[in-house]
Each structure stands twice: as structure tokens, then as C-alpha cells.
Design an enzyme around this catalytic site. Sequence first.
Site, PDB file in Angstrom:
ATOM      1  N   GLN A 161     -16.340   3.520  -3.951  1.00  0.00           N
ATOM      2  CA  GLN A 161     -17.458   2.937  -3.165  1.00  0.00           C
ATOM      3  C   GLN A 161     -18.713   4.008  -3.834  1.00  0.00           C
ATOM      4  OE1 GLN A 161     -17.491   3.554   1.507  1.00  0.00           O
ATOM      5  NE2 GLN A 161     -18.775   5.794   1.089  1.00  0.00           N
ATOM      6  N   GLU A 203     -26.908   1.453  -0.326  1.00  0.00           N
ATOM      7  CA  GLU A 203     -27.867   2.526  -0.584  1.00  0.00           C
ATOM      8  C   GLU A 203     -29.005   2.545  -1.834  1.00  0.00           C
ATOM      9  OE1 GLU A 203     -24.680   6.317  -0.327  1.00  0.00           O
ATOM     10  OE2 GLU A 203     -24.656   5.667   1.603  1.00  0.00           O
ATOM     11  N   ASP A 310     -15.434  14.870   2.586  1.00  0.00           N
ATOM     12  CA  ASP A 310     -16.240  13.843   4.280  1.00  0.00           C
ATOM     13  C   ASP A 310     -15.378  13.499   5.105  1.00  0.00           C
ATOM     14  OD1 ASP A 310     -17.562  12.379   5.366  1.00  0.00           O
ATOM     15  OD2 ASP A 310     -18.054  10.785   3.734  1.00  0.00           O
TER      16      ASP A 310
HETATM   17  C1  2PG Z   1     -20.132   8.228   2.538  1.00  0.00           C
HETATM   18  C2  2PG Z   1     -21.549   8.347   3.302  1.00  0.00           C
HETATM   19  C3  2PG Z   1     -22.599   8.571   2.917  1.00  0.00           C
HETATM   20  P1  2PG Z   1     -21.230   5.805   4.971  1.00  0.00           P
HETATM   21  O1  2PG Z   1     -19.116   7.844   2.498  1.00  0.00           O
HETATM   22  O2  2PG Z   1     -20.140   9.401   2.437  1.00  0.00           O
HETATM   23  O3  2PG Z   1     -22.997   7.589   1.252  1.00  0.00           O
HETATM   24  O4  2PG Z   1     -20.984   6.545   3.285  1.00  0.00           O
HETATM   25  O5  2PG Z   1     -22.600   6.299   5.968  1.00  0.00           O
HETATM   26  O6  2PG Z   1     -21.077   4.457   5.197  1.00  0.00           O
HETATM   27  O7  2PG Z   1     -20.265   6.551   5.431  1.00  0.00           O
HETATM   28 MG    MG Z   2     -18.178   9.811   1.975  1.00  0.00          MG
END
Ligand code: 2PG
Ligand code: MG
Length: 410
Positions: A161, A203, A310
Site C-alpha cells: 500500500q 495520499e 496498525d
Molecule cells: C494506513 C492508513 C494511512 P487508511 O493503513 O496506515 O496511511 O491508510 O487510512 O486507508 O487505513
Molecule cells: Mg497502515
Amino acid sequence: MKIIDLCAHQIFDSRGVPTLEARVALKDGTVGVGSAPSGASTGSHEARELRDGGDAYQGKGVGRAIENVNGPIREALLGMDAALQGRIDDRLQELDGSADKSRLGGNALIAVSWAVADAAARSAGMELYQWLGGAQARQLPCPMFNVVNGGRHANNNLEIQEFMFVPSGADSFHEAMRMGSECYHALRRLLSEAGLSTAVGDEGGFAPNLERDEQALEWMVRAIEAAGWKPGEDVCLALDCAAAEWADGEGYRQSKSGARFQRGEMIEFYHALAGRYPLISIEDPLGEEDFEGFREITDALGDDLMIVGDDLFTTNAERLFRGLALGAANAILIKPNQIGTVSETIETVQLARRNAYAVIVSHRSGETLSSAIADLAVAVNAEYIKAGAPARGERLAKYNRLLEIEDRIF
Ligand code: 2PG
Ligand code: MG
């Protein structure tokens, strides 16, 4: 200082999807605002956004979340002291009453929680970071610039990603911005000269089609050199694999190519990448339920790399606690809207700190112009902030605020 009014209205996030902004008015005339960002690769254990469903806005309207702010939440907070953030956030949780904030909406709660913090700071004549961090706030974070977008953040063929520049050799935030910006523009030039797309993803990073994900890292190393910096010394690299998106039964299946991997093969792949490129951090290398896999990869690579949870932790102290007990990951991503209130966010940071986990404060892929997370990063002395590319207004709002803090205050 007493809250005398509270309301919310609809705005749009950086993807053009509805979200809400809350406004809190205090007795002394101060007004504070807060808004809710929104993720695309959301963890299953995140606070739930309340969306309207139905036809309008592809079901993504926030009318009900707004009604909740203007009705029950307003009612509950009127007359409360905005300076008591902990009490306000407890009240919000009590009122919601669900484990995942689904009743009133995590989006409604975080917008209100931020608005209260903003109003209280203004009323006290303090900067938000000072208000949240007190005398302890003393360090600016190092930015992590997401400059190549893949996964769910772009419709190219990259599985990973986020590919990030991390100017860890910078002596100041200003210098880090210069490095990040120069490398970003060098990367644009190199991609463009090679006939690759320089259109950007959610982003602000480029979203080219490449033969393999590793090629993104190769282009990035070349860009660092072309910009006159040293890879691995001035500027390092980081990944967010968002591998929860690939979890498939016991193993993994990458979403775009359909390639299948076992946990052990994934760890070997990262091991090889870390040997070949100046990587300093890998976020969500494995799935959000794979605590055991996180322990394994942290054992294997954690001495040299940040292994960041995360979707694994979702800024939730209970999930972090589980990780700590196992030695899963050695760093945590902090996203206030994952947990729903400012106080709970800070509690999770404190738990991470006490256990020597590195802290990365993060934006979402769908953002607003709020710069509150920049202040949060300074307030908690986060080692890093991840707020996208050094391009696009909603990303720069955070970085520009940190430039301002460094200029005016530090
Ligand atoms: C991530 C985030 C931010 P999303 O996975 O860390 O970059 O993505 O906000 O789509 O969860
Ligand atoms: Mg993440």
C-alpha cells in the site's frame, strides 16, 4: 470553561466522501473545531464510522452521525468543563455504550473530542500541542513520506500500500521536509523520464504500474541519489504492507495478482527486502489477527527494523497489551479515529511508551484539513509522523503545522 454550545455539519474529505466537522462554543466566546478523517484499509477492530446507507453518496452520508452530535451528544456535554478532556471523553464513551462506538459513531465522537480539545487549548491561550502535552512536549517527529501508493490507495498493480521516504538523517524538521520534498520531485522526474505515470494516489504519492513491488524501492533509492542525498544515511525507506487486506484463511493471497504465500514465506520476503534496500520500518507486514506471526517477524527482524502494528493494534490499549505480552511488533501506529477519543489515544501512546515501543502518529487516507495530529505528535514526543506525500493540501496541512511549530516555538 463551560461548554455552551455544540453542533456538527457535513464537510467532504480528501477523497470527496462526506464526513463531519464539530464545533464547540465555550462560555468565554472561544470556539473549537474538530473533524473526522476516514480510512480505506480499515482494521476490523477500529471504532465504527456511522454512515447513513441508502442511495445518497453511495451510502456514505453522515447525516445520522451529525444528528447524534446535535442531539444526544450536545445534550450530554452542555455545561461540562471543556478543560476536563478525560471526563468529556468518558462521558462520550458512556453515552455511546457500545464496544466499537457504533451506536453514536466513532466519526461523531472523534470530531467532538478534537473540537473540545481545540476549544480548551484556545480558551487557555495555549497551542494545542502544549495543551495536550504540557511541559513534556519537547520533540518534533521525523516525517514518513508516502511517495508511492498501491494496495487500496491506488488502482495500479502494486500490492504493497505505501512506500515511504524517511529522512532520518535530518537535523531538524525543516531539513527533513527539504529532503523529503527534493526526493519526491526527483522521483517524479525519474518516473516521468522512464515513461511511467506520475498521477497520484489517495495520499499524494505516485501510483505507477510496475512489474514488481520491489521496483518501487529501486526507483526510490535512485531518486534519493538523484536528489543528492545518501540512501540509508540521510534518507531511509519504509513500507506499509497493509497485509490484513491479503489475509486468506491460514495464509495470504495478494489482492491484485492473486499470488499466495504462507506466513513463513512472507517473513522471508521481508527479510530479503531488508537485506537489499535501506529499510527502517515495515508496517502491518502480516494480518491483523496474526499476533503470532508478528512475534516471529519481530524476533527475526526487530533488532534492525521497526515492525509497526496498525490494523493489528488499531490504537486500542487492550490489543496493544496483548501484543506486548507476546513481543508482537516494536512500534505502534497511532490514529485517533481508530479508537474514537483523544484521551483513549493518549492512553494507548502512554502504554506503548512505558514498554519502549516506538510511536508513529498517523493520518488516514481520507483526510480533512485539520492539523490536530501534528500537534498530537509533538504533545506525545512521537518519534515519527506519517501524513502522506509532501504534496496535496490535506497532507501538507500537517507538515506545514510542524514547520510552524519548529519556527515559532522550538
Ligand atoms: C494506513 C492508513 C494511512 P487508511 O493503513 O496506515 O496511511 O491508510 O487510512 O486507508 O487505513
Ligand atoms: Mg497502515
